[in-house]
Design an enzyme around this catalytic site. Structure first.
Site, mmCIF file in Angstrom:
data_model
loop_
_atom_site.group_PDB
_atom_site.id
_atom_site.type_symbol
_atom_site.label_atom_id
_atom_site.label_comp_id
_atom_site.label_asym_id
_atom_site.label_seq_id
_atom_site.Cartn_x
_atom_site.Cartn_y
_atom_site.Cartn_z
ATOM 1 N N ARG A 1 -4.771 4.988 -12.065
ATOM 2 C CA ARG A 1 -5.793 3.929 -12.162
ATOM 3 C C ARG A 1 -6.356 3.873 -13.580
ATOM 4 N NH1 ARG A 1 -6.525 -0.226 -9.353
ATOM 5 N NH2 ARG A 1 -6.747 0.902 -7.390
ATOM 6 N N ARG B 1 6.037 1.386 -11.417
ATOM 7 C CA ARG B 1 4.915 2.222 -11.850
ATOM 8 C C ARG B 1 4.865 3.535 -11.056
ATOM 9 N NH1 ARG B 1 -0.934 -0.187 -9.687
ATOM 10 N NH2 ARG B 1 -0.319 -0.643 -7.547
ATOM 11 N N HIS C 1 -0.402 -4.376 -16.919
ATOM 12 C CA HIS C 1 -1.686 -4.512 -16.213
ATOM 13 C C HIS C 1 -2.764 -3.719 -16.972
ATOM 14 C CE1 HIS C 1 -4.581 -4.265 -12.982
ATOM 15 N NE2 HIS C 1 -3.771 -4.811 -12.091
ATOM 16 N N ASP D 1 -10.600 -12.271 -10.063
ATOM 17 C CA ASP D 1 -9.187 -11.952 -9.860
ATOM 18 C C ASP D 1 -8.398 -13.242 -10.061
ATOM 19 O OD1 ASP D 1 -6.810 -10.836 -9.169
ATOM 20 O OD2 ASP D 1 -7.445 -10.063 -7.217
ATOM 21 N N GLU E 1 -4.220 -8.977 -18.468
ATOM 22 C CA GLU E 1 -2.848 -8.571 -18.161
ATOM 23 C C GLU E 1 -1.846 -9.600 -18.672
ATOM 24 O OE1 GLU E 1 -2.746 -7.739 -13.917
ATOM 25 O OE2 GLU E 1 -4.907 -7.459 -13.976
HETATM 26 C C1 BG6 Z 1 -4.793 -7.176 -10.116
HETATM 27 C C2 BG6 Z 1 -4.644 -7.981 -8.871
HETATM 28 O O1 BG6 Z 1 -3.862 -7.560 -11.050
HETATM 29 O O2 BG6 Z 1 -4.610 -5.801 -9.774
HETATM 30 C C3 BG6 Z 1 -5.698 -7.533 -7.883
HETATM 31 O O3 BG6 Z 1 -4.766 -9.355 -9.176
HETATM 32 C C4 BG6 Z 1 -5.538 -6.062 -7.592
HETATM 33 O O4 BG6 Z 1 -5.603 -8.311 -6.714
HETATM 34 C C5 BG6 Z 1 -5.590 -5.301 -8.907
HETATM 35 O O5 BG6 Z 1 -6.585 -5.629 -6.744
HETATM 36 C C6 BG6 Z 1 -5.402 -3.804 -8.768
HETATM 37 O O6 BG6 Z 1 -4.239 -3.515 -8.076
HETATM 38 P P1 BG6 Z 1 -3.907 -2.033 -7.675
HETATM 39 O O7 BG6 Z 1 -2.685 -2.104 -6.793
HETATM 40 O O8 BG6 Z 1 -3.634 -1.273 -8.942
HETATM 41 O O9 BG6 Z 1 -5.122 -1.516 -6.947
#
Ligand code: BG6
Length: 297
Positions: A71, A97, A167, A212, A271
């Site tokens: 994260r 990933r 991302h 989002d 992103e």
């Molecule tokens: C974003 C999405 O790019 O990533 C969201 O648009 C999502 O909907 C977020 O919650 C995080 O995703 P993840 O799978 O890493 O929790």
């Protein structure tokens, strides 16, 4: 160790080490910047230009384990973005990933920057989740600026299409104070409002609730103005027709086990992507590269 053959050949200031969760990572401490990149997911988790605060945000609650997403930093999404379109049981944001990549090359540039390239090829496990043959290469160039480049090569016998994203989680002083410029007049999908399509007004984007969004058909660079930290982050790109903007805000942050309850105000994802209308189709033998370049201005 998958990258053990590099141990003696790494440029000065670069080493392979075990990071959180015992995951192998490349540690780069060059004069212009420091960076940390896990082989798990080819996941860049830290980039800090010399004399600056870290530019990439990491959650203090992130998990670090095989098969789990990290994260923060810059997760790589492929071959789908968000949930799988047909099977919600498949991993969010695709499969790469969650896999360990192979470190292929690490070089020092004449300006003291460091360039590393990693590779992931399809195998039985990827084919069990996505039935296509591919090679993905991720190149990262760490210096006063940061360049990330994802190349996908269709190594199979039939065309396929895919979605992808770098991302990138950016660290900010207070997300309520930031303004995001560069997307005026662009159509976006608002995932917080039944995926309705809307058009961004002329004013810079301000974040005042869960956000989002997937901005479509845009090659534009984005500038994040962060008055609390007194800096501006410039995100330029090529080979990308979408830009996603994400902040979970309060309730969603609380609901995520790997995201600190109060951490939402210190981050925003900008992103570099190709998704939804802008998914990419690749003929057999063809390759596609998407690149993001991040700098403090
Ligand atoms: C974003 C999405 O790019 O990533 C969201 O648009 C999502 O909907 C977020 O919650 C995080 O995703 P993840 O799978 O890493 O929790």
């Amino acid at each position: 160790m998958d990258a053990g053959h590099f141990a003696d050949a790494l440029p000065p200031g670069v080493r392979l080490e075990r990071g959180e969760g015992g995951l192998e990572r490349l540690a780069i401490d060059c004069p212009a910047a420091s960076a940390r990149m896990f082989l798990h997911g080819a996941h860049l988790a830290h980039w800090q230009p010399a004399g600056q605060r870290p530019v990439l945000w990491m959650s203090r609650r992130s998990m670090f384990g095989a098969g789990q997403p990290i994260r923060g930093g810059a997760p790589i999404c492929f071959p789908w973005f968000g949930p799988h379109p047909a099977d919600p049981k498949l991993p969010l944001h695709g499969i790469i990933r969650l896999r360990t990549w192979r470190l292929d090359t690490v070089n020092e540039g004449s300006d003291g920057s460091v360039r590393a390239e990693l590779c992931l090829r399809s195998d039985e496990r990827t084919r069990s989740l996505w039935a296509h043959d591919f090679e993905a290469r991720f190149a990262v160039e760490v210096g006063a600026g940061l360049t990330m480049s994802l190349t996908v090569h269709n190594t199979g016998g039939a065309a396929f299409d895919f979605e992808e994203a770098l991302h990138t989680y950016l660290a900010v002083g207070d997300v309520r104070q930031v303004r995001i410029g560069g997307l005026a007049g662009v159509t976006f999908i608002d995932k917080t409002d039944h995926f309705r399509r809307k058009t961004q007004g002329p004013e810079p984007i301000a974040i005042a609730a869960e956000t989002d969004r997937l901005y479509l058909d845009t090659d534009a660079a984005v500038v994040l103005d962060d008055p609390s930290l007194g800096r501006r982050i410039h995100v330029a790109k090529s080979g990308s027709r979408c830009t996603a903007v994400w902040n979970p805000w309060i309730a969603k942050a609380k609901a995520m086990p790997d995201f600190g309850d109060d951490e939402w105000s210190g981050m925003i994802c900008i992103e570099t992507a190709n998704a939804a209308d802008n998914r990419v189709t690749l003929a057999p033998g063809a390759a596609h590269t998407m690149q993001a370049t991040i700098a403090l201005i």
